[in-house]
Each structure stands twice: as structure tokens, then as C-alpha cells.
Design an enzyme around this catalytic site. Structure first.
Site, short mmCIF file in Angstrom:
data_model
loop_
_atom_site.label_atom_id
_atom_site.label_comp_id
_atom_site.label_asym_id
_atom_site.label_seq_id
_atom_site.Cartn_x
_atom_site.Cartn_y
_atom_site.Cartn_z
N GLY A 64 60.75 -15.51 1.25
CA GLY A 64 60.45 -16.73 1.98
C GLY A 64 60.92 -16.30 3.50
O GLY A 64 60.93 -17.21 4.51
N GLU A 102 63.29 -9.31 -7.20
CA GLU A 102 63.05 -10.26 -6.20
C GLU A 102 64.37 -10.31 -5.50
O GLU A 102 65.43 -11.10 -5.64
CB GLU A 102 62.55 -11.66 -6.51
CG GLU A 102 61.51 -11.70 -7.17
CD GLU A 102 60.69 -13.19 -6.91
OE1 GLU A 102 59.57 -13.12 -6.60
OE2 GLU A 102 61.37 -14.13 -7.09
N HIS A 122 64.31 -17.60 -12.09
CA HIS A 122 63.79 -17.27 -10.56
C HIS A 122 65.28 -17.53 -9.64
O HIS A 122 66.05 -18.48 -9.92
CB HIS A 122 62.92 -18.27 -10.02
CG HIS A 122 62.22 -17.96 -8.61
ND1 HIS A 122 62.83 -18.24 -7.37
CD2 HIS A 122 61.25 -17.03 -8.44
CE1 HIS A 122 62.09 -17.70 -6.33
NE2 HIS A 122 61.15 -17.13 -6.81
N LYS A 158 55.65 -22.45 -6.34
CA LYS A 158 56.86 -23.29 -6.27
C LYS A 158 56.33 -24.80 -6.09
O LYS A 158 55.61 -25.17 -7.03
CB LYS A 158 57.44 -22.59 -5.03
CG LYS A 158 57.54 -20.98 -4.96
CD LYS A 158 58.57 -20.62 -3.74
CE LYS A 158 58.82 -19.30 -4.15
NZ LYS A 158 59.81 -18.42 -3.17
N ASN A 194 53.24 -17.54 -7.68
CA ASN A 194 54.43 -18.56 -7.96
C ASN A 194 54.23 -19.60 -6.66
O ASN A 194 54.65 -19.39 -5.72
CB ASN A 194 55.81 -18.05 -7.80
CG ASN A 194 56.73 -19.03 -8.00
OD1 ASN A 194 56.58 -20.07 -8.09
ND2 ASN A 194 57.93 -18.75 -7.82
N SER A 202 58.13 -11.90 0.17
CA SER A 202 57.25 -11.74 1.28
C SER A 202 56.17 -10.67 0.95
O SER A 202 55.80 -9.93 1.86
CB SER A 202 58.07 -11.38 2.74
OG SER A 202 59.10 -12.63 2.70
N GLU A 232 65.67 -18.98 -6.77
CA GLU A 232 65.71 -20.44 -6.34
C GLU A 232 66.45 -21.39 -7.53
O GLU A 232 67.00 -22.12 -7.26
CB GLU A 232 64.37 -21.04 -5.87
CG GLU A 232 64.30 -20.24 -4.78
CD GLU A 232 62.61 -20.21 -4.37
OE1 GLU A 232 61.80 -20.61 -5.16
OE2 GLU A 232 62.25 -19.57 -3.47
#
Ligand code: 13P
Length: 257
Positions: free
Chosen positions: A175, A169, A97, A11, A9, A215, A99
């Protein structure tokens, strides 16, 4: 046996020139991979999809988008439909996702609508689940995951579910450099599989692939993949460089389940 699936991904990184360079490099480095046992998917930003599709067209690497809207077309400024993604060359799409849930108000309800639209247009959905730090600290991980599964998968039948990939996730591991320990990942992956079993039965639950994301790096992929219910990875930062993504894919492909 479930086929390993590793997705990158990207992003909101990589302009078109950089995306071409990265996908060309990955295609070159991965051409010897045993794609029979390992599926590899790249998810660049929308603006680079068509160019990356062209590069990947003569390879076994798949192409995915990072988001989509559930309507086929219409006055929805700024949105992109499943049909448009197919037209650009995608076979996969990431849905829900964290985010998107965190910054763009996506909910289990919108995830469900997107999931149905993706399946209708034969895109393979990668549906993301996961708890945030506060939820984990309050021991709410399983409740949150349970809601995400129940509400996200409303009206998805067993035949459709066979085509869905789940990505666990934990938001606190994205991150941040904090990976869930293999034990923590396995515990939630197993919980997800057990929940699917309750809804769809054991055969189907055993066939659904569940990726871990948060990560993931070349240094931790082997211990994550060694867990019985971890079937691959959804990789953010480490998918932006040829060396680290190739190392993750290659190491994963060596784990046989
Ligand atoms: P990182 O690998 O950068 O933590 O991102 C994980 C992720 O969100 C992949 O979708």
C-alpha cells in the site's frame, strides 16, 4: 511447471452491492482466460462471500477469505471458522497477512494453527510471509523469513505442503506504492524455495507456488512474473478495480515458464 496464481485481496473494501458489481465485471471480462494455466482467486470481506460465491459458481474463478479461526465452532465472539468459510463457498483462505500480524497480534504460532485447520477442511491456504522496513534495513530479512517458515510450518508434512500457496509480501511495499524490485523479489522467493527444499526436498520445493505481493500493478506485473521463482501475485489496491485486475491477470497469463 507451476500454475500461475493471481489473487485479489480486497481487504476491508466493498459493501455487498459493490462486491457483486466487481465480481460480475471480473467474471465477464475474464471468461476467455486460459484457466488451465492461470488460477484466479477473489478474496472479498466476509460479509460479501456468499453473494460473490453465487456469482462465481458458474465460472473458473476461485473464492477465498482473508482470515479464519482455527476452531470449528465455539464461544469465540467475532471469529469465523474454516467450516463456515466452506459453507459460504470458499476454496481458499489467506493466513497470516502482515496486516493481521501487525494490527491483530497474529504470530507464527497462530499462523500454524490456522494453517492446520485450513488444510484439515480442504481449504487452500495462502500463507503470507514478509519482513518490515526496519528488519530489511537491519539486514534481517532472511532471518525473519526463516522463522516464519520454520515456525509457521511446524508439523506440516510434505503431502500437506503440496496444497499450500506462499505469498511473499514485504511489509514496506504494501500500500505504499514502493514495489520490491524484481531482483529483490526474486532473491527472497529463491530463499523461500531453498528453505522449503531443505525441509521437504527439491521436488516438493519446485512445485510450491510463491506469490509476490506489495503494490503490484499492471505496470510492474510483467517484470515481476519474469522472475524464475515468482509464480503469481497477491494484489491489494489494484484488485479493487476491474480494469487494473483484469490487466494484471491477463498479462500474467501471457508469461509461460
Ligand atoms: P497492495 O497491492 O495494495 O500494496 O496490497 C498488497 C497486499 O497486502 C495484498 O495482500
Amino acid at each position: 511447471m507451476r500454475k500461475t496464481i493471481i489473487a485479489g485481496n480486497w481487504k476491508m473494501y466493498k459493501n455487498i452491492t459493490e462486491a457483486i458489481e466487481l465480481s460480475n465485471g471480473l467474471k465477464r471480462e475474464l471468461f476467455k482466460l486460459d484457466f488451465e494455466s492461470t488460477e484466479v482467486v477473489l478474496c472479498p470481506p466476509f460479509t460479501a462471500l456468499a453473494e460473490v460465491a453465487e456469482i462465481l459458481s458458474e465460472s473458473d474463478i476461485g473464492l477465498g477469505a482473508q482470515n479464519m479461526y482455527w476452531q470449528d465452532e465455539g464461544a469465540f465472539t467475532g471469529e469465523v471458522s474454516a467450516l463456515m468459510l466452506k459453507d459460504a463457498g470458499c476454496q481458499y483462505v489467506i493466513i497470516g497477512h502482515s496486516e493481521r500480524r501487525q494490527f491483530f497480534a497474529e504470530s507464527n504460532e497462530t499462523v500454524n494453527k490456522k494453517l492446520k485447520a485450513a488444510l484439515k477442511h480442504e481449504l487452500t491456504p495462502i500463507v503470507c510471509l514478509g519482513e518490515n522496513l526496519q528488519e530489511r534495513e537491519l539486514n534481517k530479512t532472511f532471518t525473519v523469513i526463516q522463522d516464519q517458515i520454520k515456525q509457521g510450518l511446524i508439523d506440516i508434512d510434505a503431502e500437506q505442503m503440496q496444497k499450500v500457496v506462499i505469498a511473499y509480501e514485504p511489509v514496506w511495499a504494501i500500500g505504499t506504492g514502493k514495489t520490491a524490485t524484481p531482483k529483490q523479489a526474486q532473491e527472497v522467493h529463491k530463499y523461500i524455495r531453498d528453505s522449503l527444499k531443505k525441509i521437504y526436498g527439491d521436488d516438493l520445493a519446485q512445485s510450491v507456488r510463491i506469490q509476490y505481493g506489495g503494490s503490484v500493478k499492471p505496470e510492474n506485473i510483467l517484470e515481476l512474473m519474469a522472475q524464475p521463482d515468482v509464480d503469481g501475485a497477491l494484489v491489494g489496491g489494484a484488485s479493487l478495480k476491474i480494469d487494473s485486475f483484469v490487466a494484471i491477470v491477463t498479462k500474467s497469463s501471457e508469461v509461460r515458464k
